[in-house]
Design a protein around this motif. Structure first.
Motif, PDB file in Angstrom:
ATOM      1  N   CYS A   1    -101.325 -37.709-104.647  1.00 44.98           N
ATOM      2  CA  CYS A   1    -101.323 -36.226-104.570  1.00 44.98           C
ATOM      3  C   CYS A   1    -102.720 -35.863-104.188  1.00 44.98           C
ATOM      4  CB  CYS A   1    -101.007 -35.472-105.864  1.00 44.98           C
ATOM      5  SG  CYS A   1     -99.373 -36.017-106.627  1.00 44.98           S
ATOM      6  N   LEU A   2    -103.570 -36.825-104.154  1.00 45.70           N
ATOM      7  CA  LEU A   2    -105.026 -36.376-103.599  1.00 45.70           C
ATOM      8  C   LEU A   2    -105.065 -36.587-102.287  1.00 45.70           C
ATOM      9  CD1 LEU A   2    -107.042 -38.240-106.514  1.00 45.70           C
ATOM     10  CD2 LEU A   2    -106.151 -35.916-106.506  1.00 45.70           C
ATOM     11  N   LEU A   3    -104.461 -37.160-101.648  1.00 38.58           N
ATOM     12  CA  LEU A   3    -104.310 -37.364-100.087  1.00 38.58           C
ATOM     13  C   LEU A   3    -103.898 -36.228 -99.221  1.00 38.58           C
ATOM     14  CD1 LEU A   3    -102.956 -41.230-100.151  1.00 38.58           C
ATOM     15  CD2 LEU A   3    -105.334 -40.314 -99.975  1.00 38.58           C
TER      16      LEU A   3
ATOM     17  N   ALA B   1     -95.495 -42.771 -97.740  1.00 37.50           N
ATOM     18  CA  ALA B   1     -94.326 -42.719 -98.428  1.00 37.50           C
ATOM     19  C   ALA B   1     -93.127 -43.547 -97.473  1.00 37.50           C
ATOM     20  CB  ALA B   1     -93.643 -41.185 -98.431  1.00 37.50           C
ATOM     21  N   GLU B   2     -93.154 -42.941 -96.053  1.00 38.69           N
ATOM     22  CA  GLU B   2     -92.270 -43.551 -95.196  1.00 38.69           C
ATOM     23  C   GLU B   2     -92.096 -44.892 -94.757  1.00 38.69           C
ATOM     24  OE1 GLU B   2     -93.135 -41.216 -91.488  1.00 38.69           O
ATOM     25  OE2 GLU B   2     -91.750 -39.761 -92.264  1.00 38.69           O
ATOM     26  N   ALA B   3     -93.544 -45.554 -95.070  1.00 38.71           N
ATOM     27  CA  ALA B   3     -93.809 -47.027 -94.883  1.00 38.71           C
ATOM     28  C   ALA B   3     -93.224 -47.821 -96.184  1.00 38.71           C
ATOM     29  CB  ALA B   3     -95.170 -47.292 -94.676  1.00 38.71           C
ATOM     30  N   MET B   4     -93.379 -47.223 -97.461  1.00 44.77           N
ATOM     31  CA  MET B   4     -93.216 -47.756 -98.729  1.00 44.77           C
ATOM     32  C   MET B   4     -91.374 -47.692 -98.551  1.00 44.77           C
ATOM     33  SD  MET B   4     -95.826 -46.376-101.407  1.00 44.77           S
ATOM     34  CE  MET B   4     -94.997 -47.115-102.509  1.00 44.77           C
ATOM     35  N   LEU B   5     -90.793 -46.753 -98.158  1.00 44.87           N
ATOM     36  CA  LEU B   5     -89.449 -46.515 -98.183  1.00 44.87           C
ATOM     37  C   LEU B   5     -88.878 -47.641 -97.287  1.00 44.87           C
ATOM     38  CD1 LEU B   5     -88.927 -42.778 -98.617  1.00 44.87           C
ATOM     39  CD2 LEU B   5     -88.372 -44.303-100.267  1.00 44.87           C
TER      40      LEU B   5
ATOM     41  N   LYS C   1     -87.114 -41.956-110.598  1.00 47.65           N
ATOM     42  CA  LYS C   1     -88.190 -40.556-110.164  1.00 47.65           C
ATOM     43  C   LYS C   1     -89.221 -41.225-109.362  1.00 47.65           C
ATOM     44  CE  LYS C   1     -87.311 -38.464-114.791  1.00 47.65           C
ATOM     45  NZ  LYS C   1     -88.187 -38.067-115.904  1.00 47.65           N
ATOM     46  N   ARG C   2     -89.816 -42.113-109.159  1.00 50.56           N
ATOM     47  CA  ARG C   2     -90.781 -42.681-108.529  1.00 50.56           C
ATOM     48  C   ARG C   2     -90.178 -42.790-107.004  1.00 50.56           C
ATOM     49  NH1 ARG C   2     -94.792 -47.334-110.947  1.00 50.56           N
ATOM     50  NH2 ARG C   2     -96.068 -45.734-112.131  1.00 50.56           N
ATOM     51  N   ILE C   3     -89.386 -43.256-106.660  1.00 50.45           N
ATOM     52  CA  ILE C   3     -88.327 -43.281-105.375  1.00 50.45           C
ATOM     53  C   ILE C   3     -88.109 -41.946-104.868  1.00 50.45           C
ATOM     54  CG2 ILE C   3     -86.347 -44.077-104.160  1.00 50.45           C
ATOM     55  CD1 ILE C   3     -88.519 -46.458-104.725  1.00 50.45           C
ATOM     56  N   GLN C   4     -87.466 -41.112-105.806  1.00 51.13           N
ATOM     57  CA  GLN C   4     -87.206 -39.753-105.477  1.00 51.13           C
ATOM     58  C   GLN C   4     -88.444 -39.146-105.192  1.00 51.13           C
ATOM     59  OE1 GLN C   4     -85.260 -38.152-108.914  1.00 51.13           O
ATOM     60  NE2 GLN C   4     -83.161 -39.389-108.570  1.00 51.13           N
ATOM     61  N   GLN C   5     -89.562 -39.086-105.760  1.00 55.08           N
ATOM     62  CA  GLN C   5     -90.923 -38.620-105.243  1.00 55.08           C
ATOM     63  C   GLN C   5     -91.084 -38.991-103.626  1.00 55.08           C
ATOM     64  OE1 GLN C   5     -92.878 -35.895-107.257  1.00 55.08           O
ATOM     65  NE2 GLN C   5     -93.158 -35.976-105.076  1.00 55.08           N
ATOM     66  N   LEU C   6     -91.268 -40.424-103.572  1.00 52.05           N
ATOM     67  CA  LEU C   6     -91.524 -40.727-102.154  1.00 52.05           C
ATOM     68  C   LEU C   6     -90.480 -40.256-101.086  1.00 52.05           C
ATOM     69  CD1 LEU C   6     -91.979 -44.619-103.019  1.00 52.05           C
ATOM     70  CD2 LEU C   6     -93.841 -42.843-102.301  1.00 52.05           C
ATOM     71  N   GLU C   7     -89.273 -40.168-101.575  1.00 55.26           N
ATOM     72  CA  GLU C   7     -88.489 -39.677-100.525  1.00 55.26           C
ATOM     73  C   GLU C   7     -88.595 -37.926-100.461  1.00 55.26           C
ATOM     74  OE1 GLU C   7     -84.559 -42.293-101.693  1.00 55.26           O
ATOM     75  OE2 GLU C   7     -84.677 -40.028-102.501  1.00 55.26           O
ATOM     76  N   LEU C   8     -89.521 -37.413-101.329  1.00 53.44           N
ATOM     77  CA  LEU C   8     -89.813 -35.744-101.044  1.00 53.44           C
ATOM     78  C   LEU C   8     -91.123 -36.014-100.121  1.00 53.44           C
ATOM     79  CD1 LEU C   8     -89.343 -34.468-104.551  1.00 53.44           C
ATOM     80  CD2 LEU C   8     -88.171 -33.667-102.328  1.00 53.44           C
TER      81      LEU C   8
END
Length: 291
Positions: free
Chosen positions: A125-127, A136-140, A280-287
């Motif tokens: 959130c700080l970035l 997020a795209e790289a992690m997914l 929830k973590r995965i869903q946050q990355l998708e957002l």
């Protein structure tokens, strides 16, 4: 510079690697990559160039780890405390992050072929929005790869990580997902950014500083701590091989500790909570990726 390096080792290096692989090889090695700014002063280049050289060294070090059979690496790339540096340096580091994560997508076929999983641990959130989206795209993209795992601690401190873990558990108690009696060391660990990773076997810090700097404080209670005076861009394979040999000599003590470590006490509530927490973590990355 590429995220994936495939430069060959010389015959002596290959021999030493093969000898060490006959002993216990660490599963997980963590690095505090310190000394980029001092390297820049030493070589009379801009700080940004020093940090770029540091990334090049990371790619090289990851290759050595793969050669040794070390499956997981965690690196301290950017502390939350680093936001207090000059605006010019912070922006240079953010720009370097943009370039390197964009480069990752250019090399995605190679990453997928090598089975590399990229995880960024920290308070995203700080970035800046664009960097958060790239991360997020790289992690997914790489989340299902298992052959080699790179955890990048970016916008991270251990105290913030532990605080977030405790906050998640408090919220779960308040909404009655779990009970106070369910709270345990294991549950706290399962809510950390590193919940998918084993604790590091070795933590290496370069540049001569002998401190942890708020890095993986929860995870390193039984980790072999290794310090070297060499600056990170000057770190070489012989330093790494030496630390792995040191780890192998002390491995018997670690086996005693692990044998006596209490077994986790899990129940249906905590198992359900941990699974929900990960979703929830995965869903946050998708957002973030769709932003």
């Amino acid at each position: 510079m590429s995220w994936i390096r495939n430069n060959d080792l010389n015959l002596l290096q290959k021999l030493c690697v093969n000898v060490l692989k006959c002993g216990p090889v660490p599963r997980h090695v963590a690095f505090i990559m310190d000394g980029n700014r001092r390297y820049a002063r030493k070589t009379n280049v801009q700080k940004a160039e020093g940090h770029s050289k540091g990334f090049d060294k990371l790619a090289e070090c990851l290759h050595w780890c793969r050669e040794l059979g070390i499956k997981e690496v965690t690196v301290y790339a950017f502390s939350i405390e680093n936001f207090k540096r000059s605006n010019d340096e912070v922006e240079a580091l953010m720009q370097l992050a943009r370039e390197k994560f964009q480069k990752l997508f250019e090399e995605k076929d190679k990453l997928m072929q090598e089975g590399v999983c990229i995880r960024v641990i920290g308070n995203l959130c700080l970035l800046p929005d664009d960097i958060r989206k790239l991360i997020a795209e790289a992690m997914l993209l790489t989340k299902d790869n298992t052959r080699s795992i790179l955890n990048v601690a970016f916008s991270y401190t251990s105290r913030e990580e532990i605080t977030q873990s405790i906050r998640s558990i408090v919220e779960a108690v308040q909404d009655k997902s779990i009970e106070v009696g369910d709270v345990s060391e294991e549950l706290i660990a399962n809510c950390l950014y590193t919940h998918l990773s084993p604790d590091p076997d070795i933590l290496i810090r370069t540049s001569g500083e002998v401190r942890i700097s708020d890095f993986l404080l929860w995870q390193i209670s039984n980790t072999e701590l290794c310090f070297t005076n060499v600056l990170w861009p000057e770190f070489n394979i012989w330093h790494l091989l030496g630390f792995v040999f040191k780890y192998q000599r002390s491995r018997c003590l670690q086996d005693v500790y692990k044998a006596n470590k209490p077994q986790p006490n899990r129940n249906h509530r905590t198992q359900s909570f941990v699974k929900s927490f990960e979703r929830k973590r995965i869903q946050q990355l998708e957002l973030y990726a769709r932003a």
